[in-house]
Structure formats: C-alpha cells, structure tokens
Motif scaffolding. Structure first.
Motif, PDB file in Angstrom:
ATOM      1  N   HIS A   1       0.828  -1.200   0.000  1.00 37.75           N
ATOM      2  CA  HIS A   1       0.000   0.000   0.000  1.00 37.75           C
ATOM      3  C   HIS A   1       0.866   1.254   0.000  1.00 37.75           C
TER       4      HIS A   1
ATOM      5  N   GLU B   1       3.044   2.802   3.290  1.00 35.75           N
ATOM      6  CA  GLU B   1       3.133   1.905   4.446  1.00 35.75           C
ATOM      7  C   GLU B   1       4.539   1.355   4.629  1.00 35.75           C
TER       8      GLU B   1
ATOM      9  N   LEU C   1       5.940  -2.042   5.323  1.00 34.38           N
ATOM     10  CA  LEU C   1       5.568  -3.450   5.277  1.00 34.38           C
ATOM     11  C   LEU C   1       6.781  -4.298   5.618  1.00 34.38           C
TER      12      LEU C   1
ATOM     13  N   ASN D   1      12.930   4.513   8.031  1.00 32.22           N
ATOM     14  CA  ASN D   1      11.531   4.830   8.305  1.00 32.22           C
ATOM     15  C   ASN D   1      11.315   6.333   8.464  1.00 32.22           C
TER      16      ASN D   1
ATOM     17  N   SER E   1       6.678   4.194   0.371  1.00 32.29           N
ATOM     18  CA  SER E   1       6.522   2.934   1.100  1.00 32.29           C
ATOM     19  C   SER E   1       7.892   2.343   1.416  1.00 32.29           C
TER      20      SER E   1
ATOM     21  N   ALA F   1       6.846  -1.038  12.002  1.00 34.30           N
ATOM     22  CA  ALA F   1       6.086  -1.457  10.814  1.00 34.30           C
ATOM     23  C   ALA F   1       4.595  -1.240  10.991  1.00 34.30           C
ATOM     24  N   ASP F   2       3.929  -0.904   9.899  1.00 27.21           N
ATOM     25  CA  ASP F   2       2.471  -0.818   9.887  1.00 27.21           C
ATOM     26  C   ASP F   2       1.842  -2.202   9.748  1.00 27.21           C
ATOM     27  N   ARG F   3       2.550  -3.079   9.048  1.00 28.81           N
ATOM     28  CA  ARG F   3       2.018  -4.416   8.789  1.00 28.81           C
ATOM     29  C   ARG F   3       3.182  -5.375   8.659  1.00 28.81           C
TER      30      ARG F   3
ATOM     31  N   ARG G   1      -0.882  -6.509  12.215  1.00 35.34           N
ATOM     32  CA  ARG G   1      -0.933  -5.072  11.977  1.00 35.34           C
ATOM     33  C   ARG G   1      -0.013  -4.348  12.941  1.00 35.34           C
ATOM     34  N   GLY G   2       1.280  -4.361  12.636  1.00 37.54           N
ATOM     35  CA  GLY G   2       2.229  -3.617  13.459  1.00 37.54           C
ATOM     36  C   GLY G   2       2.550  -4.320  14.759  1.00 37.54           C
TER      37      GLY G   2
END
Length: 222
Positions: free
Chosen positions: A29, A32, A34, A180, A187, A201-203, A217-218
């Motif tokens: 995405h 994000e 990932l 980051n 992304s 991380a977001d995911r 999710r994170g």
C-alpha cells in the motif's frame, strides 16, 4: 501501487521442482512500512525481488499501478527501478574508488542531485565524512551511505533486503529508524529474520517455505 497475484517462483534442481515462493497474494500500500518476516531460506528475499521486478515470476502476475510489470521490456523495468524504487541490501554494496557522496549520486545519474545528496548525508550524520571512501567508514556508516542512496530522489518504494544483518543490534535498529524516518511519503518494504527490527512497521507478513503463513498489523498485534 504494487500487487502480487498468485505469484510463484520455481526452480529446477536436478529434475526436481523447488519453490522459492508459492501462490503469493500480496499488496504493497502507498506510504506503508511493510515487514516481511521469516527464517533463512523461507523465500522472503525472493518475494522482495519479485515485488521489485528484480526477478520474474514463474507463475502469476506482479502489477505496478494496475499494469503487468513483466509485460514491459527489460529497459522499461530498469527505468521503473531507477526512477521509482530505492534499494538497500544486506551487504553495503559501495564502489571502493568513489567517495560516500559519489556512491550516493550513482543512484540517480539522470539529473544533478549533488545538493540533495549532500543534505541527505548530513541528515544521516555523515556530512563531515561525505568525501571519505568506503574503507574509511565503519560498517554502520557504510550502510547509512546505502540508506542515503536508496532515499535519494524520494522514491515511491524503498526495498530493503536484510539491511541490518551485518550490523550489531544497536546499529541495525538505527538503520531501520533512519529508513523509516526519512522515507517521506514513500513505502518501505523490508525483509528480516529479526522481529525486533520491525517495531515501526504498519504491517508484518510472516513467510515460511515460500508461503505467507501470517499477517499482523504492526507491533501491537505481534
């Protein structure tokens, strides 16, 4: 932006079929972070190479902005990697005869980005060492040069393949935090075997034997 649809990567090994990745469905995405987590040999690096166009899937499709990446010519794919993607690898691949600044600039040769590259090195704490050659830098400093190179030009996606594996834990965390913090709206797709490197991380996708076996999710869901 990037979508893998039933993607597999298969090799022939003395008459046997070996799958590095098998029937992967995954989207990256916009904006994000990932994480792709798994042990050595799980297929996580192969997945990163597929998503970035460095490898061609045996089956399935990789789409970039809705178009099949591998229906483009190799020149077109190379242009996408050069203009839209950034890369950081496990080892700090730097040209020994170039300075830190010159190593950053090789990522975007099409325009003059010397001022931007100098500012990036300064933000990463290497402003006073921009003229030094790789052998004059520590391991952590060399990897920070690679981070600067990957981030030059504000790429849409930065792909990082085990960027902390050759560093101690403290320097490894610092490299991930820099990636980051300075990726802007782009992304970040990072492969690692160390979950502690994915705290931001977001995911997180977990991969084993070439297949996705989990998603969280994170760090809060880890």
């Amino acid at each position: 932006m990037i979508v893998a649809r039933s993607v597999s990567l298969r090799y022939e090994d003395h008459g046997r079929e070996i799958y590095a990745c098998r029937e992967i469905d995954l989207s990256v995405h916009p904006g994000e972070f990932l994480g792709i987590l798994g042990p050595s040999g799980s297929g996580k690096s192969s997945l990163l190479y597929l998503l970035s166009g460095l490898k061609t899937p045996t089956e399935g499709v990789i789409e970039v902005d809705g178009a099949n990446l591998h229906r483009r010519t190799e020149v077109e794919r190379a242009q996408i990697r050069l203009q839209r993607f950034g890369f950081v690898f496990q080892s700090p691949y730097l040209l020994g005869y170039l300075s830190a600044l010159e190593n950053v600039l090789v990522a975007r040769p099409e325009v003059d980005r010397r001022r931007e590259a100098t500012e990036m090195l300064d933000r990463l704490g290497l402003g006073e060492k921009a003229h030094r050659h790789p052998h004059e830098l520590s391991g952590g400093e060399r990897q920070r040069v690679c981070v600067a190179r990957a981030l030059l030009g504000s790429p849409e996606v930065v792909f990082a393949d085990e960027p902390t594996a050759s560093l101690d834990h403290t320097n490894g965390l610092a490299v991930v935090e820099l990636l980051n913090a300075f990726r802007g709206a782009g992304s970040l797709v990072m492969v690692t075997h160390d979950r502690s490197m994915l705290n931001g991380a977001d995911r997180i996708i977990t991969i084993s034997d070439g297949q996705i076996v989990g998603e969280s999710r994170g760090p809060a869901d880890s």
